[in-house]
Motif scaffolding. Structure first.
Motif, PDB file in Angstrom:
ATOM      1  N   GLY A   1       0.783  -1.230   0.000  1.00 52.09           N
ATOM      2  CA  GLY A   1       0.000   0.000   0.000  1.00 52.09           C
ATOM      3  C   GLY A   1       0.812   1.275   0.000  1.00 52.09           C
ATOM      4  O   GLY A   1       0.246   2.376  -0.074  1.00 52.09           O
ATOM      5  N   ARG A   2       2.122   1.165   0.063  1.00 46.94           N
ATOM      6  CA  ARG A   2       2.966   2.371   0.082  1.00 46.94           C
ATOM      7  C   ARG A   2       3.495   2.644  -1.326  1.00 46.94           C
ATOM      8  O   ARG A   2       4.690   2.706  -1.574  1.00 46.94           O
ATOM      9  N   GLU A   3       2.552   2.850  -2.259  1.00 46.41           N
ATOM     10  CA  GLU A   3       2.924   3.000  -3.668  1.00 46.41           C
ATOM     11  C   GLU A   3       3.818   4.210  -3.920  1.00 46.41           C
ATOM     12  O   GLU A   3       4.787   4.137  -4.683  1.00 46.41           O
ATOM     13  N   MET A   4       3.511   5.340  -3.288  1.00 42.99           N
ATOM     14  CA  MET A   4       4.309   6.543  -3.534  1.00 42.99           C
ATOM     15  C   MET A   4       5.709   6.404  -2.945  1.00 42.99           C
ATOM     16  O   MET A   4       6.683   6.883  -3.537  1.00 42.99           O
ATOM     17  N   ASP A   5       5.819   5.740  -1.791  1.00 44.90           N
ATOM     18  CA  ASP A   5       7.157   5.479  -1.232  1.00 44.90           C
ATOM     19  C   ASP A   5       7.958   4.586  -2.176  1.00 44.90           C
ATOM     20  O   ASP A   5       9.170   4.784  -2.375  1.00 44.90           O
ATOM     21  N   ALA A   6       7.283   3.603  -2.753  1.00 45.43           N
ATOM     22  CA  ALA A   6       7.960   2.705  -3.693  1.00 45.43           C
ATOM     23  C   ALA A   6       8.427   3.455  -4.931  1.00 45.43           C
ATOM     24  O   ALA A   6       9.551   3.245  -5.414  1.00 45.43           O
ATOM     25  N   LEU A   7       7.582   4.343  -5.455  1.00 43.22           N
ATOM     26  CA  LEU A   7       7.968   5.119  -6.639  1.00 43.22           C
ATOM     27  C   LEU A   7       9.135   6.050  -6.328  1.00 43.22           C
ATOM     28  O   LEU A   7      10.043   6.222  -7.147  1.00 43.22           O
ATOM     29  N   GLY A   8       9.122   6.640  -5.134  1.00 43.02           N
ATOM     30  CA  GLY A   8      10.236   7.508  -4.749  1.00 43.02           C
ATOM     31  C   GLY A   8      11.536   6.739  -4.633  1.00 43.02           C
ATOM     32  O   GLY A   8      12.590   7.205  -5.083  1.00 43.02           O
ATOM     33  N   LEU A   9      11.487   5.550  -4.037  1.00 39.31           N
ATOM     34  CA  LEU A   9      12.686   4.721  -3.917  1.00 39.31           C
ATOM     35  C   LEU A   9      13.151   4.254  -5.293  1.00 39.31           C
ATOM     36  O   LEU A   9      14.359   4.176  -5.549  1.00 39.31           O
ATOM     37  N   MET A  10      12.211   3.967  -6.193  1.00 38.52           N
ATOM     38  CA  MET A  10      12.577   3.556  -7.549  1.00 38.52           C
ATOM     39  C   MET A  10      13.368   4.654  -8.251  1.00 38.52           C
ATOM     40  O   MET A  10      14.391   4.391  -8.896  1.00 38.52           O
ATOM     41  N   ARG A  11      12.897   5.896  -8.119  1.00 32.57           N
ATOM     42  CA  ARG A  11      13.632   7.014  -8.740  1.00 32.57           C
ATOM     43  C   ARG A  11      15.020   7.162  -8.125  1.00 32.57           C
ATOM     44  O   ARG A  11      16.008   7.418  -8.830  1.00 32.57           O
TER      45      ARG A  11
ATOM     46  N   PRO B   1      -2.549   8.087  -6.405  1.00 32.71           N
ATOM     47  CA  PRO B   1      -3.781   8.356  -7.162  1.00 32.71           C
ATOM     48  C   PRO B   1      -4.674   7.135  -7.344  1.00 32.71           C
ATOM     49  O   PRO B   1      -5.886   7.258  -7.369  1.00 32.71           O
ATOM     50  N   LEU B   2      -4.084   5.938  -7.490  1.00 32.90           N
ATOM     51  CA  LEU B   2      -4.919   4.754  -7.691  1.00 32.90           C
ATOM     52  C   LEU B   2      -5.749   4.461  -6.441  1.00 32.90           C
ATOM     53  O   LEU B   2      -6.911   4.043  -6.535  1.00 32.90           O
ATOM     54  N   ALA B   3      -5.162   4.715  -5.267  1.00 35.14           N
ATOM     55  CA  ALA B   3      -5.921   4.548  -4.025  1.00 35.14           C
ATOM     56  C   ALA B   3      -7.066   5.553  -3.955  1.00 35.14           C
ATOM     57  O   ALA B   3      -8.188   5.224  -3.546  1.00 35.14           O
ATOM     58  N   GLU B   4      -6.793   6.791  -4.365  1.00 39.26           N
ATOM     59  CA  GLU B   4      -7.835   7.826  -4.339  1.00 39.26           C
ATOM     60  C   GLU B   4      -8.946   7.512  -5.333  1.00 39.26           C
ATOM     61  O   GLU B   4     -10.136   7.732  -5.046  1.00 39.26           O
ATOM     62  N   ILE B   5      -8.596   6.971  -6.488  1.00 42.83           N
ATOM     63  CA  ILE B   5      -9.619   6.566  -7.463  1.00 42.83           C
ATOM     64  C   ILE B   5     -10.523   5.503  -6.848  1.00 42.83           C
ATOM     65  O   ILE B   5     -11.755   5.568  -6.958  1.00 42.83           O
TER      66      ILE B   5
ATOM     67  N   LEU C   1       1.554  -1.825 -10.551  1.00 38.09           N
ATOM     68  CA  LEU C   1       0.643  -1.853  -9.412  1.00 38.09           C
ATOM     69  C   LEU C   1       0.279  -0.457  -8.932  1.00 38.09           C
ATOM     70  O   LEU C   1      -0.754  -0.272  -8.279  1.00 38.09           O
ATOM     71  N   ALA C   2       1.113   0.524  -9.253  1.00 34.30           N
ATOM     72  CA  ALA C   2       0.806   1.909  -8.881  1.00 34.30           C
ATOM     73  C   ALA C   2      -0.074   2.603  -9.912  1.00 34.30           C
ATOM     74  O   ALA C   2      -0.370   3.792  -9.773  1.00 34.30           O
ATOM     75  N   GLY C   3      -0.488   1.859 -10.956  1.00 36.86           N
ATOM     76  CA  GLY C   3      -1.350   2.439 -11.978  1.00 36.86           C
ATOM     77  C   GLY C   3      -0.612   3.241 -13.028  1.00 36.86           C
ATOM     78  O   GLY C   3      -1.243   3.869 -13.879  1.00 36.86           O
ATOM     79  N   GLN C   4       0.726   3.208 -13.006  1.00 39.28           N
ATOM     80  CA  GLN C   4       1.527   3.994 -13.944  1.00 39.28           C
ATOM     81  C   GLN C   4       1.864   3.148 -15.170  1.00 39.28           C
ATOM     82  O   GLN C   4       3.026   2.978 -15.539  1.00 39.28           O
TER      83      GLN C   4
ATOM     84  N   LEU D   1     -13.786  -1.442   0.365  1.00 39.63           N
ATOM     85  CA  LEU D   1     -12.887  -0.804  -0.608  1.00 39.63           C
ATOM     86  C   LEU D   1     -12.412   0.545  -0.094  1.00 39.63           C
ATOM     87  O   LEU D   1     -11.231   0.911  -0.255  1.00 39.63           O
ATOM     88  N   GLU D   2     -13.305   1.309   0.542  1.00 37.11           N
ATOM     89  CA  GLU D   2     -12.906   2.586   1.152  1.00 37.11           C
ATOM     90  C   GLU D   2     -11.890   2.353   2.267  1.00 37.11           C
ATOM     91  O   GLU D   2     -10.913   3.103   2.392  1.00 37.11           O
ATOM     92  N   ASP D   3     -12.140   1.332   3.075  1.00 32.42           N
ATOM     93  CA  ASP D   3     -11.231   1.032   4.179  1.00 32.42           C
ATOM     94  C   ASP D   3      -9.840   0.686   3.657  1.00 32.42           C
ATOM     95  O   ASP D   3      -8.821   1.167   4.170  1.00 32.42           O
ATOM     96  N   ILE D   4      -9.784  -0.158   2.607  1.00 33.22           N
ATOM     97  CA  ILE D   4      -8.487  -0.537   2.028  1.00 33.22           C
ATOM     98  C   ILE D   4      -7.792   0.688   1.451  1.00 33.22           C
ATOM     99  O   ILE D   4      -6.574   0.869   1.609  1.00 33.22           O
ATOM    100  N   ALA D   5      -8.536   1.575   0.783  1.00 33.49           N
ATOM    101  CA  ALA D   5      -7.941   2.786   0.200  1.00 33.49           C
ATOM    102  C   ALA D   5      -7.295   3.648   1.276  1.00 33.49           C
ATOM    103  O   ALA D   5      -6.293   4.332   1.032  1.00 33.49           O
ATOM    104  N   GLY D   6      -7.852   3.604   2.502  1.00 37.59           N
ATOM    105  CA  GLY D   6      -7.273   4.376   3.598  1.00 37.59           C
ATOM    106  C   GLY D   6      -5.923   3.869   4.045  1.00 37.59           C
ATOM    107  O   GLY D   6      -5.185   4.587   4.734  1.00 37.59           O
ATOM    108  N   HIS D   7      -5.569   2.646   3.657  1.00 42.04           N
ATOM    109  CA  HIS D   7      -4.264   2.070   4.003  1.00 42.04           C
ATOM    110  C   HIS D   7      -3.261   2.205   2.855  1.00 42.04           C
ATOM    111  O   HIS D   7      -2.182   1.605   2.926  1.00 42.04           O
ATOM    112  N   ARG D   8      -3.619   2.954   1.850  1.00 46.72           N
ATOM    113  CA  ARG D   8      -2.768   3.044   0.654  1.00 46.72           C
ATOM    114  C   ARG D   8      -2.381   4.484   0.350  1.00 46.72           C
ATOM    115  O   ARG D   8      -2.909   5.427   0.946  1.00 46.72           O
ATOM    116  N   GLN D   9      -1.455   4.618  -0.600  1.00 47.62           N
ATOM    117  CA  GLN D   9      -0.982   5.926  -1.049  1.00 47.62           C
ATOM    118  C   GLN D   9      -1.241   6.080  -2.551  1.00 47.62           C
ATOM    119  O   GLN D   9      -1.363   5.086  -3.276  1.00 47.62           O
TER     120      GLN D   9
END
Length: 913
Positions: free
Chosen positions: A563-573, A775-779, A602-605, A765-773
Motif C-alpha cells: 500500500g505504500r505506492e508513492m514510497d515505492a515510486l520515490g525509492l525507484m527514482r 492516485p490509484l488509491a484515491e480513485i 501496481l501503482a497504476g503507472q 474498498l474505502e477502508d483498504i484505500a485508507g491504508h494506501r498511497q
C-alpha cells in the motif's frame, strides 16, 4: 513517309533480350513497395504533372529502385503505355545501345542519318502508344551513349513520352538529364535503406500474417534495412525452417545462422570481388572478431585502408572511448565467416591477440561473448577463467544454451568448476528446467563444499535456495538450508564472538545468505513483516553495495505490495540514479528493471511501464532489451491493465507465438492470462475462454508477485465474462491480501470485483484505500464512495483522476455510473459531461465494464461527426453539404444526439463531443 502500315509489334519488354529479369509492369512481388507509399506518391505526381518530364529514382544497390518503378507502372494502369529500356553493359559505347531493339524495327528508309533515326524512333513510340500517354522506364546500370541520350531528350521535349530513370547516382545519367534536374523538369526521388518500421511494413505485407518484434529487429539489424538483402534473408530462413508461422505469427525458431544461404552468399561474393586484398583481410578479421578497437586494427592494417573502408560504407566506428570498429552490414560478416577454414580463423585470432590472452576482468559481457564465440568457432582452447566469465556473461545476456556450452568446458577439480556449476544452474532456470538446475548443484559433493572459501560457499547456497524456491517439494526446506549456512559461517568466527566486519569475506558471505533469506520471504509474499529488515539492510550507510542495492530493490517491491505506492515510486527514482554506479554488481540492473516494472504496474503507472520496454540507450542502460518476447509481453500486460485490450492483442499474440516455440512456462502463463483478459475486454468471449483453458493446462512455479498478476488477469477476464465464481474468488483473495498487509493487491482486486458490488464491498474498498498511497488509491476511494452514495460528482472526480493515468476501463466505469446517478438527480450538466466522456472512450474501450441503465447508447461515428460540426456553429444545410447527405438526414441525426446527450441546443454540444 508514313510508317503506319508497317506491322510493328506493340511493346518492348519481351524484346529486352539477355537480361533475365522480369519486365517492369509484369505481375510479381514488389519487395520494398509496401514501405514506399510516400515515394510512390512523389513518382506518381512527377509522371502525371503537366509541366514535368518525369522522375529519376536514385539509391544504392538493393534499396528497391526497380521495385518502386514497377509499382509506379502498375499504379498508372493500362491507360498509360509503358516502355522499358536498359543501358548497355558496363564499358559499352555502342551507338543507340539502349534503343537497339527499337532500331531493329525501323524500316531501312529511316537508317540514313541520325536525324531520320530520331524521327523514326519517335514515330514508332507514338504508334505503339496508340494515343495513350507513354512512360519510358530507363534502367541505367551502365553508361548511355550520346546518340541514345539525344533521342531520349527529343522524345521528352516533344512530349512524346515521360521518363522514369533508375540509377545509383545522378552522375550516372547523361549530362542533359542534369540540366533537366536543375531546371526542375525532372524530379529526383532518392531512396535509402528501410528503417525498422518500414521493414516491419514490408514483412507484414509480404508474409501475410503478424510478425514478431524480435523477427523484425533481428532481420533489420542483419541487413541494415536493405530490401534486396531482406528478401534473400527471408527466402533462406523459410527454406531452412528457422522462419516459422506459430499461432498465426511469423517468428524465429532459433538464432539466425547463414551457413549455406546461397542467395546471400552470391550477393556477398559479388561485393567481395570488388574489394582490394587488404580490404578483404579486414573483412575477414571483423567477421570473426565482430568488433576490434580502432587503435589495434590500424596497428595490424594500414590506417588508410581502414579510412577508405569507412568512407566506402563498409565499416562503422562507434563514439565510445575504445572506438570499436565493426562491419556496417552485419550479414557480410556472417556470410564471410562461413567461408573461412578453421586454420584461417586461428591465424586471424593469433594475429589480433599478438600472443596475449585478454583479461576477462577488463571485458564487458558483450566482449566476453564475442571473444568466446570466436574461440569456440576456431576450435581453440578457451582458458578456464575466460570460459567461466563467458558462461556468466551468457547468463546475464539471457543466452542459456551458450552458458551451458562454456560451463561444460570446465572440468572437475579445477577452481572454476564449482562456480561453473552455479552458472549451469542459472542457465537451466532460464530454460525453465529447475530439476536439472538442482542436479547441477547437487553434483557438488560435501567435501568440495567444505573446501570452498566462505564467499563461494555463500554463492552456492544462494544459488541452491533460488532453485529450491522453484520446486514446490523443496521450497519449505529453504529456511533450513539457510540456517545451516549461517551456522557454518558462525563457526568460523573468533572465540570471543566478535562478528566479522565489512569488507572481510565472512561478512560478505553472511550478507549473501541474509539476502537469500529476504528473497525467499519475498518469493512467498511475506512483504509486510519483511519491510523493517529490508529498511535496515538498505541503509545508505551500509558499505556492502551489492547487498544494500539488492535489499533496496526488494524493499521497493515490498512497499508497493503493502500500500505504500508513492514510497515505492520515490525509492525507484532514487535507485535509478544509483544503478550505473553499481554496474559491477552482477544481476542488479536486470532485477531493478523487472521490479520497477512491477512497481509501476501496481501503482497504476502503466504508461511509464512502456518506457522500460523502449530502445536501449547509453543514458538509460537499465531498460529491457527492445524487440524480444519479454518486451512484447510486458507492453501487452501494461495495455490490459489500462483496459485497452484491443491495443494489447497483437503484442500478446506475438509474444505467445515466440514463447511457445521455446517454452518458458511462467512467461507462457503470463501471456495466456493477459491474452484472455485482452479478448474479454474486447468482447470476444470464445477466444478469452480458449486462452483461459490454455492457462489451466500450463503449470509452473512462480514467485508470489508473478503468480498474483497472472491470477489477477485470469480472474478479471472471468469477471468480464460474467463469471460469478471469478468475482467471488477476487473478493475472497482481496480479503486474504488485506489480512496479510498486502493492501495494494487487496485494493486492486476488490476494485475489479465490485463492478456490481454491495454496500459492504464498497465500505471495505474505502477502508483498504485508507491504508494506501497515491492516485490509484484515491480513485478506488472515490468509486467506492460515489457508488455507495450514488453521487455523480464524486464519480466524475474519480473518472477525471483515472483519465490522468489513462486507465480507460476504470474511467468508463465511473462515467457510466455518473450518467445514471446524475439523471436520477436531474443533474443534466453532469449527465452530459459523463455521457460525452463515454462517447470519447468508445474509441479505446470496445466493451464497457458497465452500461448506463438509462439505456442511452453512445453516439455513432456519423452522429459524432454531425455533433462536432453543429457544436462549431455550422448550419444544417452546411453540414448536409459537408457530408453529402440531405438536410432531413442531418436533422434526424441531431435529434438522436440531443436525446442521447440530454441537451436542448447546439450551444450545449461545445466541449461534449
Amino acid at each position: 513517309m508514313s510508317i503506319e502500315p508497317l506491322s510493328w509489334g506493340r511493346g518492348s519488354a519481351s524484346q529486352d533480350v539477355g537480361l533475365g529479369t522480369p519486365a517492369l509492369g509484369t505481375p510479381g512481388p514488389q519487395w520494398s513497395a509496401p514501405a514506399r507509399s510516400a515515394n510512390l506518391e512523389t513518382v506518381r505526381t512527377a509522371l502525371t504533372a503537366e509541366n514535368s518530364l518525369g522522375v529519376v529514382i536514385t539509391g544504392g544497390r538493393g534499396v528497391g529502385k526497380s521495385s518502386l518503378a514497377r509499382a509506379a507502372v502498375t499504379d498508372l494502369g493500362p491507360e498509360v503505355w509503358s516502355l522499358q529500356l536498359r543501358s548497355g553493359p558496363s564499358g559499352s559505347t555502342t551507338p543507340y545501345g539502349c534503343l537497339s531493339f527499337l532500331l531493329a524495327r525501323l524500316p531501312q528508309a529511316y537508317m540514313g542519318s541520325p536525324t531520320a533515326i530520331l524521327r523514326g524512333i519517335t514515330s514508332l513510340i507514338r504508334s505503339d502508344a496508340a494515343g495513350r500517354p507513354c512512360v519510358i522506364t530507363l534502367d541505367t546500370s551502365g553508361p548511355i551513349d550520346e546518340l541514345s541520350a539525344g533521342v531520349l531528350l527529343n522524345v521528352l521535349l516533344t512530349g512524346t513520352a515521360k521518363i522514369m530513370a533508375v540509377a545509383p547516382r545522378i552522375s550516372d545519367l547523361p549530362a542533359d538529364f542534369h540540366w533537366l534536374l536543375t531546371e526542375r523538369r525532372l524530379t529526383e526521388v532518392r531512396l535509402s535503406n528501410l528503417n525498422e518500421l518500414q521493414t516491419r511494413q514490408v514483412l507484414l505485407s509480404l508474409l501475410g500474417h503478424r510478425v514478431s518484434a524480435s523477427l523484425v529487429t533481428t532481420y533489420h539489424r542483419m541487413v541494415g534495412g536493405n530490401p534486396l538483402l531482406l528478401k534473400a534473408l527471408v527466402t533462406e530462413q523459410q527454406l531452412s525452417g528457422n522462419l516459422v508461422l506459430s499461432d498465426s505469427v511469423w517468428t524465429l525458431r532459433d538464432k539466425v545462422v547463414l551457413e549455406g544461404a546461397a542467395s546471400l552468399d552470391d550477393i556477398v561474393r559479388s561485393r567481395w570481388s570488388r574489394e582490394t586484398p587488404e580490404s578483404r583481410e579486414v573483412i575477414e578479421m571483423l567477421s570473426c572478431a565482430r568488433r576490434v578497437e580502432l587503435c589495434r586494427l590500424t596497428t595490424i592494417y594500414s590506417a588508410d585502408v581502414v579510412a577508405d573502408m569507412e568512407d566506402g560504407g563498409l565499416l562503422e566506428i562507434d563514439d565510445s572511448d575504445h572506438r570499436w570498429v565493426s562491419l556496417r552490414e552485419k550479414y557480410i560478416g556472417d556470410v564471410v565467416r562461413t567461408w573461412l577454414s578453421i586454420a584461417r580463423r586461428r591465424e586471424l585470432r593469433a594475429l589480433l591477440l599478438g600472443g596475449v590472452e585478454p583479461d576477462p576482468a577488463g571485458m564487458t559481457v558483450e566482449e566476453l561473448m564475442a571473444f568466446a564465440a570466436w574461440t569456440h568457432e576456431c576450435e581453440a582452447e578457451l582458458s578456464p577463467a575466460l570460459a567461466l566469465s563467458a558462461a556468466e556473461a551468457a547468463v546475464q545476456l539471457f543466452d542459456p544454451r551458450f552458458a551451458l556450452t562454456y560451463a561444460d568446458l570446465l572440468h572437475r577439480g579445477g577452481p572454476e568448476w564449482v562456480p561453473a556449476q552455479r552458472q549451469k544452474a542459472a542457465a537451466y532456470l532460464q530454460l525453465d528446467m529447475p530439476d536439472q538446475a538442482l542436479a547441477a548443484l547437487e553434483d557438488i559433493t560435501a567435501p568440495e563444499l567444505d573446501a570452498l572459501d566462505v564467499g563461494e560457499y555463500a554463492l552456492v547456497v544462494a544459488a541452491k535456495a533460488r532453485v529450491m524456491m522453484r520446486l514446490p517439494e523443496y521450497r519449505d526446506n529453504v529456511p533450513a538450508l539457510l540456517d545451516e549456512a549461517r551456522e557454518r559461517l558462525a563457526a568460523g568466527t573468533p572465540a570471543d564472538g566478535t562478528l566479522p566486519a565489512w569488507p572481510e569475506p565472512a561478512a560478505a558471505a553472511a550478507n549473501r545468505v541474509a539476502l537469500s533469506g529476504f528473497e525467499y520471504r519475498a518469493f512467498t509474499g511475506d512483504y509486510a513483516a519483511l519491510i523493517p529488515e529490508l529498511e535496515a539492510a538498505a541503509d545508505p550507510a551500509n558499505p556492502d553495495t551489492g547487498y544494500r542495492m539488492h535489499a533496496a530493490i526488494l524493499l521497493m517491491t515490498s512497499l508497493v505490495f503493502t500500500g505504500r505506492e508513492m514510497d515505492a515510486l520515490g525509492l525507484m527514482r532514487q535507485l535509478g540514479g544509483q544503478i550505473s554506479d553499481a554496474s559491477h554488481v552482477v544481476g542488479l540492473r536486470e532485477r531493478y528493471t523487472k521490479e520497477s516494472y512491477t512497481v509501476l504496474l501496481l501503482a497504476g503507472q502503466w504508461r511509464r511501464c512502456l518506457d522500460f520496454l523502449g530502445p536501449q540507450s547509453a543514458d538509460e542502460p537499465y531498460r529491457l532489451p527492445y524487440g524480444n518476447a519479454s518486451s512484447e509481453l510486458g507492453a501487452g500486460i501494461a495495455y490490459v491493465f489500462s483496459g485497452r485490450g484491443a491495443a494489447a492483442l497483437d503484442l500478446l499474440i506475438s509474444a505467445g507465438a515466440q514463447l511457445e516455440l521455446q517454452p518458458v512456462q511462467t512467461a507462457l502463463r503470463f501471456t495466456y492470462a493477459a491474452t484472455a483478459l485482452a479478448y474479454a475486454q474486447t468482447g470476444n468471449a470464445a477466444q478469452s475462454r480458449k486462452y483461459l483453458a490454455k492457462l489451466q493446462r500450463t503449470t509452473a512455479t512462480s514467485s508470489f508477485a508473478d503468480e498474483s498478476i497472472i491470477r489477477f488477469c485470469a480472474l478479471v477476464a472471468g469477471r468480464w465474462l460474467n463469471d460469478a465464481d471469478a468475482v467471488a474468488r477476487l473478493k475472497e483473495s482481496a480479503r486474504g491480501h488485506m489480512a496479510a498487509g498486502r493492501h495494494t493487491l487487496a485494493g486492486v482486486e476488490l476494485l475489479a470485483a465490485t463492478v456490481n458490488g454491495s454496500d459492504a464491498d464498497f465500505r471495505l474498498l474505502e477502508d483498504i484505500a485508507g491504508h494506501r498511497q497515491g492516485p490509484l488509491a484515491e480513485i478506488s476511494r472515490l468509486i467506492a464512495l460515489g457508488t455507495r452514495t450514488k453521487d455523480a460528482k464524486t464519480l466524475l472526480a474519480g473518472g477525471e483522476l483515472a483519465a490522468t493515468l489513462e486507465l480507460d476501463a476504470v474511467e468508463a466505469r465511473c462515467m457510466a455510473l455518473a450518467v445514471d446517478f446524475a439523471r436520477q438527480d436531474g443533474d443534466s450538466i453532469s449527465a452530459r459531461t459523463a455521457q460525452a466522456r463515454l462517447d470519447i472512450l468508445a474509441a479505446t474501450v470496445a466493451n464497457l465494464p458497465i452500461v448506463p441503465s438509462s439505456g442511452s447508447p453512445l453516439l455513432t461515428s456519423r452522429e459524432r461527426q454531425i455533433a462536432r460540426l453543429a457544436g462549431r456553429g455550422a448550419s444544417n444545410r452546411d453540414i448536409a453539404l459537408e457530408m453529402g447527405v440531405s438536410v432531413r438526414t442531418v436533422e434526424g441525426h441531431l435529434y438522436q444526439v440531443f436525446t442521447k446527450l440530454g441537451v436542448t441546443s447546439r450551444g450545449d454540444l461545445t466541449g461534449l463531443v
